[in-house]
Write an enzyme that holds these catalytic residues in place. Structure first.
Site, PDB file in Angstrom:
ATOM      1  N   ASP A  71      -1.714 -10.664  -3.387  1.00  7.70           N
ATOM      2  CA  ASP A  71      -1.008 -11.569  -4.411  1.00  7.70           C
ATOM      3  C   ASP A  71      -1.640 -10.946  -5.951  1.00  7.70           C
ATOM      4  O   ASP A  71      -2.620 -10.538  -5.997  1.00  7.70           O
ATOM      5  CB  ASP A  71      -1.310 -13.176  -4.196  1.00  7.70           C
ATOM      6  CG  ASP A  71      -0.398 -13.937  -5.193  1.00  7.70           C
ATOM      7  OD1 ASP A  71       0.489 -13.602  -5.721  1.00  7.70           O
ATOM      8  OD2 ASP A  71      -0.617 -15.114  -5.033  1.00  7.70           O
ATOM      9  N   HIS A  73       3.930  -3.957  -8.650  1.00  4.06           N
ATOM     10  CA  HIS A  73       4.462  -3.880  -7.242  1.00  4.06           C
ATOM     11  C   HIS A  73       3.933  -2.348  -6.797  1.00  4.06           C
ATOM     12  O   HIS A  73       3.534  -1.904  -5.736  1.00  4.06           O
ATOM     13  CB  HIS A  73       5.934  -4.133  -6.852  1.00  4.06           C
ATOM     14  CG  HIS A  73       6.215  -5.689  -7.153  1.00  4.06           C
ATOM     15  ND1 HIS A  73       5.247  -6.488  -6.757  1.00  4.06           N
ATOM     16  CD2 HIS A  73       6.889  -6.245  -7.646  1.00  4.06           C
ATOM     17  CE1 HIS A  73       5.756  -7.820  -7.186  1.00  4.06           C
ATOM     18  NE2 HIS A  73       6.826  -7.437  -7.981  1.00  4.06           N
ATOM     19  N   LEU A  97      -3.820   1.709  15.226  1.00  7.61           N
ATOM     20  CA  LEU A  97      -3.853   0.418  14.496  1.00  7.61           C
ATOM     21  C   LEU A  97      -2.247   0.042  14.517  1.00  7.61           C
ATOM     22  O   LEU A  97      -1.323   0.492  14.486  1.00  7.61           O
ATOM     23  CB  LEU A  97      -4.000   0.796  13.197  1.00  7.61           C
ATOM     24  CG  LEU A  97      -3.862  -0.261  12.173  1.00  7.61           C
ATOM     25  CD1 LEU A  97      -4.589  -1.295  12.161  1.00  7.61           C
ATOM     26  CD2 LEU A  97      -3.911   0.417  10.614  1.00  7.61           C
TER      27      LEU A  97
HETATM   28  C1  FPP Z   1       2.754 -10.983  -4.802  1.00  9.33           C
HETATM   29  O1  FPP Z   1       2.393 -10.621  -6.157  1.00  9.33           O
HETATM   30  C2  FPP Z   1       3.310  -9.601  -4.495  1.00  9.33           C
HETATM   31  C3  FPP Z   1       4.652  -9.560  -3.718  1.00  9.33           C
HETATM   32  C4  FPP Z   1       5.370 -10.272  -3.382  1.00  9.33           C
HETATM   33  C5  FPP Z   1       4.879  -8.022  -3.144  1.00  9.33           C
HETATM   34  C6  FPP Z   1       4.041  -7.358  -2.244  1.00  9.33           C
HETATM   35  C7  FPP Z   1       4.269  -6.046  -2.034  1.00  9.33           C
HETATM   36  C8  FPP Z   1       3.516  -5.027  -1.913  1.00  9.33           C
HETATM   37  C9  FPP Z   1       2.183  -5.023  -2.396  1.00  9.33           C
HETATM   38  C10 FPP Z   1       4.217  -3.704  -1.544  1.00  9.33           C
HETATM   39  C11 FPP Z   1       4.352  -3.818   0.141  1.00  9.33           C
HETATM   40  C12 FPP Z   1       4.762  -2.548   0.642  1.00  9.33           C
HETATM   41  C13 FPP Z   1       5.722  -2.251   1.512  1.00  9.33           C
HETATM   42  C14 FPP Z   1       5.906  -0.996   2.007  1.00  9.33           C
HETATM   43  C15 FPP Z   1       6.447  -3.274   1.872  1.00  9.33           C
HETATM   44  P1  FPP Z   1       3.082 -11.390  -7.379  1.00  9.33           P
HETATM   45  O2  FPP Z   1       4.469 -10.804  -7.807  1.00  9.33           O
HETATM   46  O3  FPP Z   1       3.549 -12.798  -6.859  1.00  9.33           O
HETATM   47  O4  FPP Z   1       2.102 -11.545  -8.582  1.00  9.33           O
HETATM   48  P2  FPP Z   1       1.848 -12.724  -9.478  1.00  9.33           P
HETATM   49  O5  FPP Z   1       1.523 -13.944  -8.849  1.00  9.33           O
HETATM   50  O6  FPP Z   1       0.754 -12.339 -10.294  1.00  9.33           O
HETATM   51  O7  FPP Z   1       3.165 -12.991 -10.211  1.00  9.33           O
END
Ligand code: FPP
Length: 260
Positions: A40, A57, A151
């Site tokens: 997050d 992201h 893994l």
């Molecule tokens: C939450 O932060 C993050 C997400 C919803 C996306 C997470 C995805 C990745 C880390 C990449 C994954 C990779 C693959 C290959 C699937 P947020 O956007 O909710 O952040 P905020 O709370 O600060 O708004």
């Protein structure tokens, strides 16, 4: 928990250690078999820099790669990332589109390395509701790594725990009705076998970044006895060192599973 947060944000400077020292120390104690991470804070990371949320992201995906390498180096058996929840569809269209393209990006850049590392990639969540390019990338990951024995890397995409539990209950009722299972045989083990995580150990350690202290519909059944670690560090800032410190923090905990 507060101590963990302090340590992970780097306020505890009492024990400066090299990466190798940290890894060597961690290897002396039992490892968590399954680490699950709620990644997050991508949006906030980008906002702080005046960048679009998608930049957060993109940086978050780099961290995913680094943490996979760190988990593999330690010898952790299962690593799960909560990458896209069933609630995330409510986000702006361009952001959803960007997130849905990440698996195919990741396939291009990382499939070869994952194969070389003997990593087995699996999905938790309803793939069929994702765009076709996402589905084909996810299927290619699963297909090309299905015989790997190292893994186990789970991406929870379009995943929601209540939905998973409801589907399991419906299937179980059907199986009772058609005589495949006996109602009196329904126990925790059988229930677990109806969930998407069937065959996997429950998470020993769940990490959530960005200072939010909740579980957000993630593996509700499976994390009944998990150790939870919350840190203020935003996911795009979460380094391998943070991961090693989180594992070390887990190793200091006393797990009693309800006993004394
Ligand atoms: C939450 O932060 C993050 C997400 C919803 C996306 C997470 C995805 C990745 C880390 C990449 C994954 C990779 C693959 C290959 C699937 P947020 O956007 O909710 O952040 P905020 O709370 O600060 O708004």
């Amino acid at each position: 928990m507060i101590e963990s947060i302090k340590r992970l944000v780097g306020t505890d400077k009492s024990q400066p250690r090299t990466r190798e020292e940290l890894i060597a120390k961690i290897r002396q104690s039992p490892l968590p078999e399954h680490v699950a991470i709620i990644t997050d804070g991508n949006g906030r990371w980008a906002k702080k820099r005046g960048l679009p949320r998608t930049a957060g992201h993109a940086q978050g995906m780099k961290r995913v790669r680094e943490i996979i390498r760190a988990a593999d180096e330690l010898g952790i058996k299962v690593l799960t990332f909560y990458s896209f929840s069933t609630e995330n569809w409510k986000r702006p269209k361009d952001e959803v589109e960007y997130l849905m393209k990440l698996p195919s990006e990741f396939l291009k850049t990382d499939l070869q390395e994952l194969i070389e590392r003997n990593v087995k990639v699996q999905m938790l969540g309803e793939k069929s509701a994702t765009p076709s390019y996402t589905q084909s990338a996810l299927m290619e990951f699963e297909e090309r790594t299905k015989h790997n024995t190292g893994l186990i890397l789970n991406f929870a995409i379009n995943y929601g725990s209540r939905d998973e539990i409801l589907r399991a209950v419906r299937q179980m009722i059907e199986d009772v009705q058609n005589g495949h299972i006996d109602k009196d045989r329904i126990d925790e083990e059988l229930m677990s076998s109806y969930l998407l995580t069937r065959g996997l150990p429950d998470p020993d350690l769940v990490i959530r970044t960005s200072g939010e202290i909740r579980v957000s519909n993630f593996l509700l059944w499976q994390l009944a006895y998990s150790e939870l670690l919350f840190t203020d560090v935003l996911w795009p800032d979460f380094t391998q060192e943070h991961f090693f410190l989180a594992v070390e923090d887990y190793q200091r905990r006393s797990r009693r599973f309800g006993a004394v």
